[in-house]
Design a protein around this motif. Structure first.
Motif, PDB file in Angstrom:
ATOM      1  N   GLU A 154     -20.910  -4.505 -14.868  1.00 14.77           N
ATOM      2  CA  GLU A 154     -21.929  -5.076 -15.754  1.00 14.77           C
ATOM      3  C   GLU A 154     -21.655  -4.665 -17.203  1.00 14.77           C
ATOM      4  N   GLY A 155     -21.480  -5.657 -18.073  1.00 19.23           N
ATOM      5  CA  GLY A 155     -21.245  -5.400 -19.495  1.00 19.23           C
ATOM      6  C   GLY A 155     -19.823  -5.012 -19.835  1.00 19.23           C
ATOM      7  N   ALA A 156     -18.980  -4.821 -18.827  1.00 23.65           N
ATOM      8  CA  ALA A 156     -17.578  -4.466 -19.083  1.00 23.65           C
ATOM      9  C   ALA A 156     -16.776  -5.728 -19.405  1.00 23.65           C
ATOM     10  N   GLU A 157     -15.594  -5.532 -19.980  1.00 25.51           N
ATOM     11  CA  GLU A 157     -14.698  -6.646 -20.289  1.00 25.51           C
ATOM     12  C   GLU A 157     -13.352  -6.419 -19.618  1.00 25.51           C
ATOM     13  N   PHE A 158     -12.738  -7.522 -19.173  1.00 25.85           N
ATOM     14  CA  PHE A 158     -11.367  -7.471 -18.685  1.00 25.85           C
ATOM     15  C   PHE A 158     -10.495  -8.231 -19.680  1.00 25.85           C
ATOM     16  N   ILE A 159      -9.388  -7.628 -20.028  1.00 27.13           N
ATOM     17  CA  ILE A 159      -8.472  -8.216 -21.010  1.00 27.13           C
ATOM     18  C   ILE A 159      -7.116  -8.422 -20.371  1.00 27.13           C
ATOM     19  N   CYS A 160      -6.546  -9.588 -20.576  1.00 22.57           N
ATOM     20  CA  CYS A 160      -5.188  -9.885 -20.131  1.00 22.57           C
ATOM     21  C   CYS A 160      -4.265  -9.743 -21.344  1.00 22.57           C
ATOM     22  N   ARG A 161      -3.303  -8.849 -21.240  1.00 22.87           N
ATOM     23  CA  ARG A 161      -2.362  -8.617 -22.346  1.00 22.87           C
ATOM     24  C   ARG A 161      -0.977  -9.120 -21.945  1.00 22.87           C
ATOM     25  N   VAL A 162      -0.370  -9.931 -22.818  1.00 17.77           N
ATOM     26  CA  VAL A 162       0.920 -10.556 -22.540  1.00 17.77           C
ATOM     27  C   VAL A 162       1.930 -10.148 -23.601  1.00 17.77           C
ATOM     28  N   GLU A 163       3.105  -9.728 -23.153  1.00 18.01           N
ATOM     29  CA  GLU A 163       4.206  -9.396 -24.061  1.00 18.01           C
ATOM     30  C   GLU A 163       5.397 -10.288 -23.737  1.00 18.01           C
ATOM     31  N   HIS A 164       5.987 -10.861 -24.792  1.00 19.56           N
ATOM     32  CA  HIS A 164       7.123 -11.769 -24.624  1.00 19.56           C
ATOM     33  C   HIS A 164       7.933 -11.761 -25.917  1.00 19.56           C
ATOM     34  N   PRO A 165       9.256 -11.967 -25.842  1.00 15.20           N
ATOM     35  CA  PRO A 165      10.078 -11.939 -27.059  1.00 15.20           C
ATOM     36  C   PRO A 165       9.615 -12.909 -28.144  1.00 15.20           C
ATOM     37  N   THR A 166       8.973 -14.033 -27.771  1.00 11.54           N
ATOM     38  CA  THR A 166       8.530 -15.004 -28.778  1.00 11.54           C
ATOM     39  C   THR A 166       7.241 -14.579 -29.471  1.00 11.54           C
ATOM     40  N   LEU A 167       6.617 -13.505 -28.994  1.00  8.92           N
ATOM     41  CA  LEU A 167       5.371 -13.017 -29.594  1.00  8.92           C
ATOM     42  C   LEU A 167       5.663 -11.762 -30.404  1.00  8.92           C
TER      43      LEU A 167
END
Length: 200
Positions: A154-167
């Motif tokens: 409750e009230g928490a957040e989930f974050i998807c983090r992406v790493e790639h050479p184009t970023l």
């Protein structure tokens, strides 16, 4: 013409234009993982008798004209019910080369720190697998399955983090603060009949 200071093994194709000039088409085949390193650069150089010196053009993963940029989709949050299994999906499309790192992170309610989410009895994280598309790019999907709890989600957040050479910097998508709903059956309505007899 030269590619990365080497002559291409493929013959150049020349065609004559309506104005009497010529167009030259040259191709250079690269290993699929050439752009895995963000500093990789492709340079094409050309020289003609009418030119005093060589001219060239370069292309790297950080150029605006680079045709493939990893695209992270927004996370669709389903209805979250206490104790009912829910799935969050992080999808990344237009991936090339197929070198990618995807992680789930969690931010506690009212906090700012990000904590890595690991595969456990509480959080089931799917295996990250590429799906090759018709345009030769790849799509990746990483799913997070869990049973919501008022005390932990409750009230928490989930974050998807992406790493790639184009970023140049990691891309992140967040669920925003989660709202967990109860899953209690509604009370059944009680029907009653009340009559009043007339006084005699």
């Amino acid at each position: 013409m030269k590619w990365n200071d080497k002559k291409t093994s493929e013959p150049n194709r020349t065609s004559q234009n309506s104005d009497g000039t010529y167009s030259v088409h040259s191709e250079y085949k690269l290993p699929g993982r050439f752009f895995s390193h963000p500093d990789s650069v492709v340079r094409v150089s050309w020289k003609h008798d009418s030119m005093e010196d060589w001219e060239s053009r370069e292309l790297s993963v950080h150029d605006k004209d680079f045709p493939w940029k990893a695209n992270v989709q927004d996370i669709t949050v389903p209805n979250l019910l206490i104790g009912k299994a829910a799935v969050l999906k992080c999808e990344v499309s237009n991936v090339f080369p197929d070198v990618l790192t995807v992680k789930w992170l969690k931010k506690e309610k009212g906090g700012q720190d990000l904590f890595p989410v690991v595969h456990s009895q509480t959080y089931n994280i799917s295996e990250l697998r590429p799906e090759k598309q018709k345009d030769k790019t790849f799509t990746y999907k990483l799913c997070l399955k869990f049973k919501p709890s008022i005390s932990t989600e409750e009230g928490a957040e989930f974050i998807c983090r992406v790493e790639h050479p184009t970023l140049e910097v990691p891309a992140e998508k967040s669920t925003g603060p989660l709202t967990i709903k109860g899953d209690h059956p509604l009370p059944s309505p009680v029907l009653g009949l009340h009559t009043t007899s007339p006084l005699l």
